[in-house]
Design a protein around this motif. Structure first.
Motif, PDB file in Angstrom:
ATOM      1  N   LEU A 142      -1.559 -10.118 -14.418  1.00 43.00           N
ATOM      2  CA  LEU A 142      -0.479  -9.398 -15.081  1.00 43.00           C
ATOM      3  C   LEU A 142      -1.024  -8.594 -16.266  1.00 43.00           C
ATOM      4  N   VAL A 143      -1.879  -9.208 -17.050  1.00 42.30           N
ATOM      5  CA  VAL A 143      -2.491  -8.518 -18.194  1.00 42.30           C
ATOM      6  C   VAL A 143      -3.307  -7.322 -17.706  1.00 42.30           C
ATOM      7  N   GLU A 144      -4.075  -7.509 -16.642  1.00 45.17           N
ATOM      8  CA  GLU A 144      -4.896  -6.421 -16.105  1.00 45.17           C
ATOM      9  C   GLU A 144      -4.032  -5.278 -15.591  1.00 45.17           C
ATOM     10  N   MET A 145      -2.932  -5.615 -14.894  1.00 48.65           N
ATOM     11  CA  MET A 145      -2.044  -4.579 -14.376  1.00 48.65           C
ATOM     12  C   MET A 145      -1.431  -3.787 -15.525  1.00 48.65           C
ATOM     13  N   LYS A 146      -0.923  -4.486 -16.545  1.00 49.17           N
ATOM     14  CA  LYS A 146      -0.327  -3.797 -17.689  1.00 49.17           C
ATOM     15  C   LYS A 146      -1.339  -2.905 -18.388  1.00 49.17           C
ATOM     16  N   ALA A 147      -2.551  -3.394 -18.569  1.00 55.02           N
ATOM     17  CA  ALA A 147      -3.592  -2.600 -19.226  1.00 55.02           C
ATOM     18  C   ALA A 147      -3.889  -1.332 -18.435  1.00 55.02           C
ATOM     19  N   ALA A 148      -3.962  -1.456 -17.119  1.00 53.12           N
ATOM     20  CA  ALA A 148      -4.236  -0.284 -16.273  1.00 53.12           C
ATOM     21  C   ALA A 148      -3.102   0.731 -16.371  1.00 53.12           C
ATOM     22  N   LEU A 149      -1.865   0.258 -16.364  1.00 52.17           N
ATOM     23  CA  LEU A 149      -0.717   1.162 -16.398  1.00 52.17           C
ATOM     24  C   LEU A 149      -0.560   1.836 -17.753  1.00 52.17           C
ATOM     25  N   ILE A 207      20.070  -5.094   1.796  1.00 55.20           N
ATOM     26  CA  ILE A 207      21.094  -4.616   2.715  1.00 55.20           C
ATOM     27  C   ILE A 207      20.428  -3.523   3.525  1.00 55.20           C
ATOM     28  N   GLY A 208      20.478  -3.640   4.824  1.00 57.96           N
ATOM     29  CA  GLY A 208      19.776  -2.691   5.678  1.00 57.96           C
ATOM     30  C   GLY A 208      18.412  -3.246   6.051  1.00 57.96           C
ATOM     31  N   VAL A 209      17.430  -2.397   6.185  1.00 57.84           N
ATOM     32  CA  VAL A 209      16.100  -2.785   6.623  1.00 57.84           C
ATOM     33  C   VAL A 209      15.422  -3.616   5.532  1.00 57.84           C
ATOM     34  N   THR A 210      14.936  -4.774   5.906  1.00 53.53           N
ATOM     35  CA  THR A 210      14.234  -5.654   4.980  1.00 53.53           C
ATOM     36  C   THR A 210      12.733  -5.426   5.106  1.00 53.53           C
ATOM     37  N   PRO A 211      12.024  -5.267   3.986  1.00 60.51           N
ATOM     38  CA  PRO A 211      10.572  -5.087   4.073  1.00 60.51           C
ATOM     39  C   PRO A 211       9.918  -6.297   4.728  1.00 60.51           C
ATOM     40  N   GLN A 212       8.938  -6.043   5.554  1.00 59.95           N
ATOM     41  CA  GLN A 212       8.218  -7.135   6.198  1.00 59.95           C
ATOM     42  C   GLN A 212       7.197  -7.706   5.242  1.00 59.95           C
ATOM     43  N   GLU A 213       7.011  -9.017   5.310  1.00 58.41           N
ATOM     44  CA  GLU A 213       5.999  -9.664   4.493  1.00 58.41           C
ATOM     45  C   GLU A 213       4.622  -9.187   4.934  1.00 58.41           C
ATOM     46  N   SER A 214       3.770  -8.951   3.969  1.00 54.30           N
ATOM     47  CA  SER A 214       2.426  -8.494   4.250  1.00 54.30           C
ATOM     48  C   SER A 214       1.557  -9.635   4.771  1.00 54.30           C
ATOM     49  N   GLU A 215       0.726  -9.332   5.732  1.00 52.70           N
ATOM     50  CA  GLU A 215      -0.245 -10.285   6.238  1.00 52.70           C
ATOM     51  C   GLU A 215      -1.412 -10.403   5.273  1.00 52.70           C
ATOM     52  N   ARG A 216      -1.588  -9.390   4.433  1.00 51.80           N
ATOM     53  CA  ARG A 216      -2.742  -9.298   3.556  1.00 51.80           C
ATOM     54  C   ARG A 216      -2.784 -10.433   2.533  1.00 51.80           C
ATOM     55  N   GLY A 217      -1.640 -10.738   1.917  1.00 54.62           N
ATOM     56  CA  GLY A 217      -1.576 -11.804   0.948  1.00 54.62           C
ATOM     57  C   GLY A 217      -2.491 -11.629  -0.249  1.00 54.62           C
ATOM     58  N   ALA A 218      -2.672 -10.428  -0.706  1.00 56.10           N
ATOM     59  CA  ALA A 218      -3.583 -10.176  -1.818  1.00 56.10           C
ATOM     60  C   ALA A 218      -3.050 -10.767  -3.103  1.00 56.10           C
ATOM     61  N   ILE A 219      -3.916 -11.377  -3.855  1.00 56.33           N
ATOM     62  CA  ILE A 219      -3.585 -11.914  -5.158  1.00 56.33           C
ATOM     63  C   ILE A 219      -4.626 -11.404  -6.134  1.00 56.33           C
ATOM     64  N   VAL A 220      -4.190 -10.825  -7.217  1.00 53.93           N
ATOM     65  CA  VAL A 220      -5.114 -10.328  -8.241  1.00 53.93           C
ATOM     66  C   VAL A 220      -5.331 -11.454  -9.230  1.00 53.93           C
ATOM     67  N   VAL A 221      -6.600 -11.804  -9.458  1.00 54.29           N
ATOM     68  CA  VAL A 221      -6.914 -12.868 -10.417  1.00 54.29           C
ATOM     69  C   VAL A 221      -7.816 -12.367 -11.505  1.00 54.29           C
TER      70      VAL A 221
END
Length: 98
Positions: free
Chosen positions: A47-54, A84-98
């Motif tokens: 989360l800290v890394e994402m905020k810093a990048a943004l 409501i309507g089309v639901t996004p499909q769960e990603s197979e990738r499962g990426a987690i930023v650590v």
């Protein structure tokens, strides 16, 4: 993975080039739900890394980013999200930023 939380990140970026850079950056942290809305599974460090990048990409007097904490990954997150309507499909990738 312990400590991982689900976040929804949405943004309004006024300049097309900055918008492209923010979108590309966000792809490294989560999965797009809509063009400017992402679901991210992040550790506190991620989360800290994402905020810093943004923070480096946007113009703070023109652009806006909203980050919503939906809680722990192993919690009841999907019970609090409704589509409501089309639901996004769960990603197979499962990426987690650590």
């Amino acid at each position: 993975m312990a400590g991982v939380k689900i976040f929804v990140v949405s943004y309004d970026i006024m300049n097309p080039k900055r918008l492209q850079r923010v979108h590309k950056t966000m792809k490294g942290f989560g999965e797009p739900i809509h063009y400017s809305v992402f679901r991210c599974n992040l550790t506190p460090k991620g989360l800290v890394e994402m905020k810093a990048a943004l923070v480096e990409l946007i113009k703070h007097d023109q652009d806006r980013i909203m980050i919503i904490d939906l809680g722990p990954e192993d919690g009841m997150v999907m019970n609090r999200v409704e589509f409501i309507g089309v639901t996004p499909q769960e990603s197979e990738r499962g990426a987690i930023v650590v």
